[in-house]
Design a protein around this motif. Sequence first.
Motif, PDB file in Angstrom:
ATOM      1  N   LEU A 170       0.824  -1.210   0.000  1.00 22.58           N
ATOM      2  CA  LEU A 170       0.000   0.000   0.000  1.00 22.58           C
ATOM      3  C   LEU A 170       0.859   1.261   0.000  1.00 22.58           C
ATOM      4  O   LEU A 170       0.559   2.237  -0.693  1.00 22.58           O
ATOM      5  CB  LEU A 170      -0.936  -0.009   1.213  1.00 22.58           C
ATOM      6  CG  LEU A 170      -2.032  -1.087   1.183  1.00 22.58           C
ATOM      7  CD1 LEU A 170      -2.740  -1.159   2.525  1.00 22.58           C
ATOM      8  CD2 LEU A 170      -3.031  -0.804   0.056  1.00 22.58           C
ATOM      9  N   LYS A 171       1.933   1.223   0.758  1.00 19.03           N
ATOM     10  CA  LYS A 171       2.854   2.365   0.786  1.00 19.03           C
ATOM     11  C   LYS A 171       3.481   2.577  -0.585  1.00 19.03           C
ATOM     12  O   LYS A 171       3.576   3.715  -1.069  1.00 19.03           O
ATOM     13  CB  LYS A 171       3.938   2.133   1.841  1.00 19.03           C
ATOM     14  CG  LYS A 171       4.894   3.301   2.022  1.00 19.03           C
ATOM     15  CD  LYS A 171       5.887   3.013   3.152  1.00 19.03           C
ATOM     16  CE  LYS A 171       6.841   4.185   3.352  1.00 19.03           C
ATOM     17  NZ  LYS A 171       7.820   3.917   4.448  1.00 19.03           N
ATOM     18  N   ALA A 172       3.898   1.484  -1.235  1.00 18.56           N
ATOM     19  CA  ALA A 172       4.512   1.574  -2.560  1.00 18.56           C
ATOM     20  C   ALA A 172       3.527   2.109  -3.595  1.00 18.56           C
ATOM     21  O   ALA A 172       3.915   2.789  -4.549  1.00 18.56           O
ATOM     22  CB  ALA A 172       5.032   0.205  -2.988  1.00 18.56           C
ATOM     23  N   LEU A 173       2.245   1.820  -3.391  1.00 22.70           N
ATOM     24  CA  LEU A 173       1.213   2.269  -4.330  1.00 22.70           C
ATOM     25  C   LEU A 173       0.732   3.687  -4.044  1.00 22.70           C
ATOM     26  O   LEU A 173      -0.097   4.220  -4.772  1.00 22.70           O
ATOM     27  CB  LEU A 173       0.019   1.304  -4.277  1.00 22.70           C
ATOM     28  CG  LEU A 173       0.247  -0.077  -4.913  1.00 22.70           C
ATOM     29  CD1 LEU A 173      -0.867  -1.034  -4.524  1.00 22.70           C
ATOM     30  CD2 LEU A 173       0.363   0.052  -6.428  1.00 22.70           C
ATOM     31  N   GLY A 174       1.226   4.288  -2.961  1.00 18.57           N
ATOM     32  CA  GLY A 174       0.834   5.656  -2.637  1.00 18.57           C
ATOM     33  C   GLY A 174      -0.487   5.759  -1.900  1.00 18.57           C
ATOM     34  O   GLY A 174      -1.147   6.792  -1.931  1.00 18.57           O
ATOM     35  N   GLU A 175      -0.854   4.677  -1.194  1.00 17.72           N
ATOM     36  CA  GLU A 175      -2.115   4.669  -0.464  1.00 17.72           C
ATOM     37  C   GLU A 175      -1.868   4.868   1.028  1.00 17.72           C
ATOM     38  O   GLU A 175      -0.748   4.716   1.519  1.00 17.72           O
ATOM     39  CB  GLU A 175      -2.853   3.339  -0.681  1.00 17.72           C
ATOM     40  CG  GLU A 175      -2.852   2.812  -2.096  1.00 17.72           C
ATOM     41  CD  GLU A 175      -3.452   3.746  -3.137  1.00 17.72           C
ATOM     42  OE1 GLU A 175      -4.071   4.756  -2.755  1.00 17.72           O
ATOM     43  OE2 GLU A 175      -3.300   3.480  -4.343  1.00 17.72           O
ATOM     44  N   SER A 176      -2.945   5.165   1.755  1.00 20.89           N
ATOM     45  CA  SER A 176      -2.887   5.266   3.207  1.00 20.89           C
ATOM     46  C   SER A 176      -3.295   3.917   3.781  1.00 20.89           C
ATOM     47  O   SER A 176      -4.454   3.524   3.720  1.00 20.89           O
ATOM     48  CB  SER A 176      -3.835   6.359   3.698  1.00 20.89           C
ATOM     49  OG  SER A 176      -3.939   6.341   5.100  1.00 20.89           O
ATOM     50  N   GLY A 177      -2.338   3.177   4.335  1.00 20.83           N
ATOM     51  CA  GLY A 177      -2.613   1.845   4.848  1.00 20.83           C
ATOM     52  C   GLY A 177      -2.540   1.794   6.361  1.00 20.83           C
ATOM     53  O   GLY A 177      -1.588   2.293   6.965  1.00 20.83           O
ATOM     54  N   THR A 178      -3.555   1.183   6.985  1.00 21.58           N
ATOM     55  CA  THR A 178      -3.606   1.062   8.437  1.00 21.58           C
ATOM     56  C   THR A 178      -3.981  -0.368   8.811  1.00 21.58           C
ATOM     57  O   THR A 178      -4.964  -0.904   8.296  1.00 21.58           O
ATOM     58  CB  THR A 178      -4.654   2.015   9.039  1.00 21.58           C
ATOM     59  OG1 THR A 178      -4.357   3.357   8.644  1.00 21.58           O
ATOM     60  CG2 THR A 178      -4.671   1.921  10.556  1.00 21.58           C
ATOM     61  N   GLU A 179      -3.201  -0.991   9.708  1.00 23.28           N
ATOM     62  CA  GLU A 179      -3.584  -2.296  10.231  1.00 23.28           C
ATOM     63  C   GLU A 179      -4.319  -2.086  11.547  1.00 23.28           C
ATOM     64  O   GLU A 179      -3.869  -1.347  12.421  1.00 23.28           O
ATOM     65  CB  GLU A 179      -2.353  -3.173  10.468  1.00 23.28           C
ATOM     66  CG  GLU A 179      -2.727  -4.583  10.945  1.00 23.28           C
ATOM     67  CD  GLU A 179      -1.539  -5.385  11.476  1.00 23.28           C
ATOM     68  OE1 GLU A 179      -1.473  -6.593  11.210  1.00 23.28           O
ATOM     69  OE2 GLU A 179      -0.696  -4.780  12.182  1.00 23.28           O
ATOM     70  N   THR A 180      -5.463  -2.740  11.701  1.00 25.60           N
ATOM     71  CA  THR A 180      -6.249  -2.596  12.912  1.00 25.60           C
ATOM     72  C   THR A 180      -7.082  -3.841  13.130  1.00 25.60           C
ATOM     73  O   THR A 180      -7.492  -4.502  12.186  1.00 25.60           O
ATOM     74  CB  THR A 180      -7.176  -1.360  12.843  1.00 25.60           C
ATOM     75  OG1 THR A 180      -7.920  -1.254  14.059  1.00 25.60           O
ATOM     76  CG2 THR A 180      -8.147  -1.468  11.671  1.00 25.60           C
ATOM     77  N   SER A 181      -7.307  -4.202  14.373  1.00 22.76           N
ATOM     78  CA  SER A 181      -8.171  -5.324  14.734  1.00 22.76           C
ATOM     79  C   SER A 181      -8.203  -5.407  16.246  1.00 22.76           C
ATOM     80  O   SER A 181      -7.633  -4.563  16.946  1.00 22.76           O
ATOM     81  CB  SER A 181      -7.668  -6.639  14.125  1.00 22.76           C
ATOM     82  OG  SER A 181      -8.663  -7.652  14.241  1.00 22.76           O
ATOM     83  N   GLY A 182      -8.857  -6.456  16.765  1.00 17.62           N
ATOM     84  CA  GLY A 182      -8.828  -6.713  18.184  1.00 17.62           C
ATOM     85  C   GLY A 182      -7.672  -7.632  18.530  1.00 17.62           C
ATOM     86  O   GLY A 182      -6.881  -8.012  17.664  1.00 17.62           O
ATOM     87  N   THR A 183      -7.575  -8.001  19.792  1.00 19.58           N
ATOM     88  CA  THR A 183      -6.483  -8.863  20.224  1.00 19.58           C
ATOM     89  C   THR A 183      -6.881 -10.343  20.255  1.00 19.58           C
ATOM     90  O   THR A 183      -6.019 -11.208  20.370  1.00 19.58           O
ATOM     91  CB  THR A 183      -5.997  -8.459  21.621  1.00 19.58           C
ATOM     92  OG1 THR A 183      -7.119  -8.472  22.529  1.00 19.58           O
ATOM     93  CG2 THR A 183      -5.385  -7.067  21.595  1.00 19.58           C
ATOM     94  N   ALA A 184      -8.172 -10.623  20.147  1.00 26.39           N
ATOM     95  CA  ALA A 184      -8.651 -12.006  20.119  1.00 26.39           C
ATOM     96  C   ALA A 184      -9.193 -12.321  18.732  1.00 26.39           C
ATOM     97  O   ALA A 184      -9.735 -11.449  18.051  1.00 26.39           O
ATOM     98  CB  ALA A 184      -9.747 -12.217  21.162  1.00 26.39           C
ATOM     99  N   ALA A 185      -9.054 -13.580  18.308  1.00 25.12           N
ATOM    100  CA  ALA A 185      -9.517 -13.987  16.974  1.00 25.12           C
ATOM    101  C   ALA A 185     -10.998 -14.332  17.018  1.00 25.12           C
ATOM    102  O   ALA A 185     -11.423 -15.463  16.763  1.00 25.12           O
ATOM    103  CB  ALA A 185      -8.708 -15.170  16.477  1.00 25.12           C
ATOM    104  N   THR A 186     -11.799 -13.322  17.334  1.00 25.57           N
ATOM    105  CA  THR A 186     -13.247 -13.497  17.436  1.00 25.57           C
ATOM    106  C   THR A 186     -13.947 -12.357  16.709  1.00 25.57           C
ATOM    107  O   THR A 186     -13.384 -11.264  16.538  1.00 25.57           O
ATOM    108  CB  THR A 186     -13.710 -13.494  18.898  1.00 25.57           C
ATOM    109  OG1 THR A 186     -13.417 -12.198  19.482  1.00 25.57           O
ATOM    110  CG2 THR A 186     -13.005 -14.568  19.709  1.00 25.57           C
ATOM    111  N   ALA A 187     -15.189 -12.594  16.325  1.00 26.67           N
ATOM    112  CA  ALA A 187     -15.970 -11.547  15.658  1.00 26.67           C
ATOM    113  C   ALA A 187     -16.184 -10.364  16.609  1.00 26.67           C
ATOM    114  O   ALA A 187     -16.140  -9.199  16.197  1.00 26.67           O
ATOM    115  CB  ALA A 187     -17.305 -12.119  15.198  1.00 26.67           C
ATOM    116  N   ALA A 188     -16.435 -10.661  17.880  1.00 34.13           N
ATOM    117  CA  ALA A 188     -16.674  -9.596  18.857  1.00 34.13           C
ATOM    118  C   ALA A 188     -15.478  -8.668  18.976  1.00 34.13           C
ATOM    119  O   ALA A 188     -15.624  -7.462  19.244  1.00 34.13           O
ATOM    120  CB  ALA A 188     -16.993 -10.206  20.226  1.00 34.13           C
ATOM    121  N   SER A 189     -14.293  -9.207  18.753  1.00 35.84           N
ATOM    122  CA  SER A 189     -13.071  -8.409  18.817  1.00 35.84           C
ATOM    123  C   SER A 189     -12.812  -7.674  17.501  1.00 35.84           C
ATOM    124  O   SER A 189     -12.253  -6.569  17.491  1.00 35.84           O
ATOM    125  CB  SER A 189     -11.891  -9.323  19.149  1.00 35.84           C
ATOM    126  OG  SER A 189     -10.708  -8.588  19.331  1.00 35.84           O
TER     127      SER A 189
END
Length: 339
Positions: free
Chosen positions: A65-84
């Motif tokens: 994403l950086k190489a393509l000139g986009e704004s990239g953000t990684e985000t999620s919860g800390t548990a591998a669940t839908a609620a997170s």
Amino acid sequence: MNLRASWVATLLGLVLIVAVPVAMASATAAPLKKGLKVFVIPKNLGNPYFTTADSVKSGGALFALKALGESGTETSGTAATAASQIPAIQAAITKGANALIVSASDAAALCPTLKAAMAKKITVVTYDSDAPACRSLFINQADSGAIGRSEVDLLAKQLNKTGEIAILSAAASATNQNAWIGYMKQELKKFPKMKLDTVVYGNDDPTTSTQVAQGLLQQYPNLKGIISPTTVGIAAAAAVLDVPQYRGKVKLTGLGTPNSLRKYVKDGTIEGFELWNPADLGYLAAYAAVNLASGTITNAPGQTFTAGKLGKYQVRAKQTVLLGPPYVFNKANIDKFNF
């Protein structure tokens, strides 16, 4: 003008008529948009697999994403669940996301939120684990059938095609895990002397996976092999088996990263395991999402796009893009890899 001269002039005129529109079409081809807000939402943060798949350092999704000139953000919860995971998706929508790249922890639970994103014209691409009813494209790490069958074949070879086995999966709701396990069960029919005792779930949590692996050994004293098609699960199981009582006596294979399993391969706890390069999966997902969000491709089968260093890819049936076949890591080759 003689006949020959007239014919040449006519031919040149036709060439010019044909050539001009082609040149114009090439010149007006839609470029990739710059500055798109793209949110990468793995099943959970802190998972080594997704750290590799997503990070700039590893050459994953954020690197692309950086190489393509986009704004990239990684985000999620800390548990591998839908609620997170759902709050992270909702926050990305609120922040004006143009595209979401999601590994679905629970397809059914995530779908209402992902459909809400699509209703706002946000491009939704899944990677690693699919949510078929609520995305535009799925970036599949490898053919599900090939993964499931090869895991069984690999363990069968290590066990001389006989013995009790178990499967240590991630979450019971994980789409990719369930698809692989389905093919594993089919493949096991080829090995009548191998018996599947049970399928258990560690929820992609190290502590839970460790406890579940220990429980397998206690409940099934004749257990000869474990398949764990999850990077967290196989690492946890390897740590449990890495003692004289079990090392080399209970075979272990599955899907893991070379760096997390190198020690266990070298000391004989694991003979061989499989995976693809997670960084390449994230990288490909980023290119697919940007192309879709830019309108340079649709999700129609037959559409093609170039994913940087990985080359050209085609959209397949069911709106999927396939990274490639799994690779077997063992003592002879594991030091060639660093991820």
